[in-house]
Design a protein around this motif. Sequence first.
Motif, short mmCIF file in Angstrom:
data_model
loop_
_atom_site.label_atom_id
_atom_site.label_comp_id
_atom_site.label_asym_id
_atom_site.label_seq_id
_atom_site.Cartn_x
_atom_site.Cartn_y
_atom_site.Cartn_z
N ALA A 1 -21.95 44.89 -14.14
CA ALA A 1 -21.13 44.08 -15.04
C ALA A 1 -21.74 42.69 -15.21
CB ALA A 1 -19.70 43.98 -14.50
N GLU A 2 -22.19 42.08 -14.11
CA GLU A 2 -22.78 40.75 -14.19
C GLU A 2 -24.10 40.78 -14.97
OE1 GLU A 2 -21.64 37.72 -13.28
OE2 GLU A 2 -19.75 38.79 -12.94
N ALA A 3 -24.84 41.88 -14.84
CA ALA A 3 -26.10 42.00 -15.58
C ALA A 3 -25.84 42.07 -17.08
CB ALA A 3 -26.86 43.24 -15.11
N PHE A 4 -24.85 42.85 -17.49
CA PHE A 4 -24.51 42.92 -18.91
C PHE A 4 -23.94 41.59 -19.41
CE2 PHE A 4 -24.42 47.60 -18.22
CZ PHE A 4 -25.33 47.93 -19.21
N LYS A 5 -23.14 40.96 -18.56
CA LYS A 5 -22.58 39.66 -18.93
C LYS A 5 -23.69 38.64 -19.17
CE LYS A 5 -19.49 36.06 -17.13
NZ LYS A 5 -18.63 35.67 -15.98
N ASN B 1 -22.39 36.58 -32.24
CA ASN B 1 -21.30 35.69 -32.61
C ASN B 1 -21.10 34.58 -31.57
OD1 ASN B 1 -18.86 34.52 -33.30
ND2 ASN B 1 -17.77 36.45 -33.56
N PRO B 2 -21.25 33.31 -31.96
CA PRO B 2 -21.13 32.21 -30.99
C PRO B 2 -19.71 31.98 -30.48
CG PRO B 2 -21.38 31.33 -33.20
CD PRO B 2 -21.60 32.82 -33.31
N THR B 3 -18.71 32.62 -31.11
CA THR B 3 -17.32 32.44 -30.66
C THR B 3 -16.87 33.56 -29.73
OG1 THR B 3 -16.35 33.66 -32.54
CG2 THR B 3 -16.78 31.30 -32.85
N LEU B 4 -17.75 34.49 -29.42
CA LEU B 4 -17.37 35.62 -28.58
C LEU B 4 -16.95 35.19 -27.18
CD1 LEU B 4 -20.07 38.36 -29.34
CD2 LEU B 4 -17.60 38.62 -29.61
N ASP B 5 -15.93 35.86 -26.67
CA ASP B 5 -15.54 35.72 -25.26
C ASP B 5 -16.42 36.70 -24.48
OD1 ASP B 5 -14.39 35.98 -22.75
OD2 ASP B 5 -12.34 35.80 -23.48
N ILE B 6 -17.45 36.19 -23.84
CA ILE B 6 -18.43 37.04 -23.18
C ILE B 6 -17.80 37.84 -22.04
CG2 ILE B 6 -20.58 37.08 -21.86
CD1 ILE B 6 -20.91 36.51 -24.85
N GLU B 7 -16.86 37.23 -21.34
CA GLU B 7 -16.18 37.92 -20.24
C GLU B 7 -15.46 39.17 -20.75
OE1 GLU B 7 -15.34 38.32 -16.23
OE2 GLU B 7 -16.19 36.45 -17.00
N MET B 8 -14.70 39.03 -21.85
CA MET B 8 -13.96 40.16 -22.39
C MET B 8 -14.89 41.17 -23.03
SD MET B 8 -11.16 41.69 -22.64
CE MET B 8 -10.16 40.36 -21.91
N LEU B 9 -15.93 40.70 -23.71
CA LEU B 9 -16.91 41.60 -24.30
C LEU B 9 -17.53 42.49 -23.23
CD1 LEU B 9 -18.75 42.58 -26.62
CD2 LEU B 9 -20.26 40.64 -26.11
N THR B 10 -17.86 41.91 -22.10
CA THR B 10 -18.46 42.67 -21.01
C THR B 10 -17.50 43.73 -20.49
OG1 THR B 10 -19.79 40.75 -20.35
CG2 THR B 10 -19.51 42.51 -18.72
N LYS B 11 -16.23 43.37 -20.34
CA LYS B 11 -15.24 44.35 -19.86
C LYS B 11 -15.12 45.53 -20.81
CE LYS B 11 -12.41 41.06 -17.23
NZ LYS B 11 -11.08 40.41 -17.10
N VAL B 12 -15.09 45.25 -22.10
CA VAL B 12 -14.99 46.32 -23.10
C VAL B 12 -16.24 47.19 -23.06
CG1 VAL B 12 -14.91 46.80 -25.58
CG2 VAL B 12 -13.42 45.04 -24.61
N PHE B 13 -17.39 46.56 -22.97
CA PHE B 13 -18.66 47.28 -22.95
C PHE B 13 -18.74 48.20 -21.74
CE2 PHE B 13 -23.25 47.71 -22.26
CZ PHE B 13 -23.69 48.02 -23.54
N VAL B 14 -18.32 47.72 -20.58
CA VAL B 14 -18.36 48.52 -19.36
C VAL B 14 -17.42 49.71 -19.46
CG1 VAL B 14 -17.79 48.51 -16.90
CG2 VAL B 14 -19.14 46.64 -17.86
N VAL B 15 -16.25 49.51 -20.06
CA VAL B 15 -15.30 50.63 -20.23
C VAL B 15 -15.92 51.72 -21.11
CG1 VAL B 15 -13.14 51.30 -21.33
CG2 VAL B 15 -13.20 49.32 -19.83
N ILE B 16 -16.62 51.33 -22.17
CA ILE B 16 -17.29 52.30 -23.03
C ILE B 16 -18.34 53.08 -22.23
CG2 ILE B 16 -18.86 52.56 -24.99
CD1 ILE B 16 -17.43 50.16 -26.27
N GLY B 17 -19.12 52.35 -21.44
CA GLY B 17 -20.13 53.01 -20.61
C GLY B 17 -19.53 53.95 -19.59
N ASP B 18 -18.41 53.53 -18.97
CA ASP B 18 -17.74 54.39 -18.00
C ASP B 18 -17.28 55.69 -18.66
OD1 ASP B 18 -18.12 52.57 -16.00
OD2 ASP B 18 -16.08 51.76 -16.05
N GLY B 19 -16.76 55.58 -19.88
CA GLY B 19 -16.29 56.76 -20.60
C GLY B 19 -17.42 57.74 -20.87
N LEU B 20 -18.56 57.23 -21.28
CA LEU B 20 -19.72 58.09 -21.53
C LEU B 20 -20.20 58.75 -20.24
CD1 LEU B 20 -21.85 56.03 -24.10
CD2 LEU B 20 -20.57 58.14 -24.51
N PHE B 21 -20.22 57.96 -19.15
CA PHE B 21 -20.62 58.52 -17.87
C PHE B 21 -19.72 59.68 -17.48
CE2 PHE B 21 -23.84 56.90 -15.00
CZ PHE B 21 -24.38 55.85 -15.72
N TRP B 22 -18.41 59.48 -17.60
CA TRP B 22 -17.45 60.50 -17.17
C TRP B 22 -17.60 61.78 -17.99
CZ3 TRP B 22 -14.23 61.89 -13.43
CH2 TRP B 22 -13.27 62.87 -13.71
#
Length: 209
Positions: free
Chosen positions: A131-135, A148-169
């Motif tokens: 998660a920290e690496a993607f962040k 996008n310079p207004t992105l919340d990087i913390e939230m973007l990372t959480k969403v991205f990790v959830v997508i990855g977890d779903g693909l893994f499963w």
Amino acid sequence: MPKLKPETEHARRQNILDAAQRCFARRGFHATSMQDICKEALVSPGALYVYFDSKEALIAGLCERDRAELTERLDGLCQAPDFLAALNAIGESYFVDDPASKQRVVVEMGLESTRNARVADIFLGADRFCAEAFKAMFQRLKDEGRINPTLDIEMLTKVFVVIGDGLFWRRAVMPDYDVREVLPVLTSMIGTLVRPVESEGGTLEETHS
């Protein structure tokens, strides 16, 4: 006994990790014994214990190897002129080219972490590292003006990790699951979320309109 060359030591260690990964994917963490891994790796128990003193140590070794691989891939991703194309290529590498057994081992680690404190420390530590690496990757792209310079990087990372977890499963438990079918759509969704566009020079940058 003469000391082995570093490349020989590395090769032997990787052979044992590969064997452990196959055994864990085939039989699960609990059903796999150290003797099973010795047979799979074609090494003696004494040779195995030189490198790994337990199944938990093998899990740690697999996680360490995955961390090194992820770091290298993300560094290449950040340097790629076409971020989304490179992201899609990494997705294909992880979820199409790699055998599904690798995903099954990750799922097996996650389940074991709910009942084994040592595995939990290893697995959750590896999860935080990812998660920290993607962040850090997204923050770098933001700092460079490529998303996008207004992105919340913390939230973007959480969403991205959830997508990855779903693909893994799904890849781990569904033998016929076609990642190629959904990967371009997911990549497009991520593109819409981060909003990169092609600049005149061919690199990705953010539209500020």
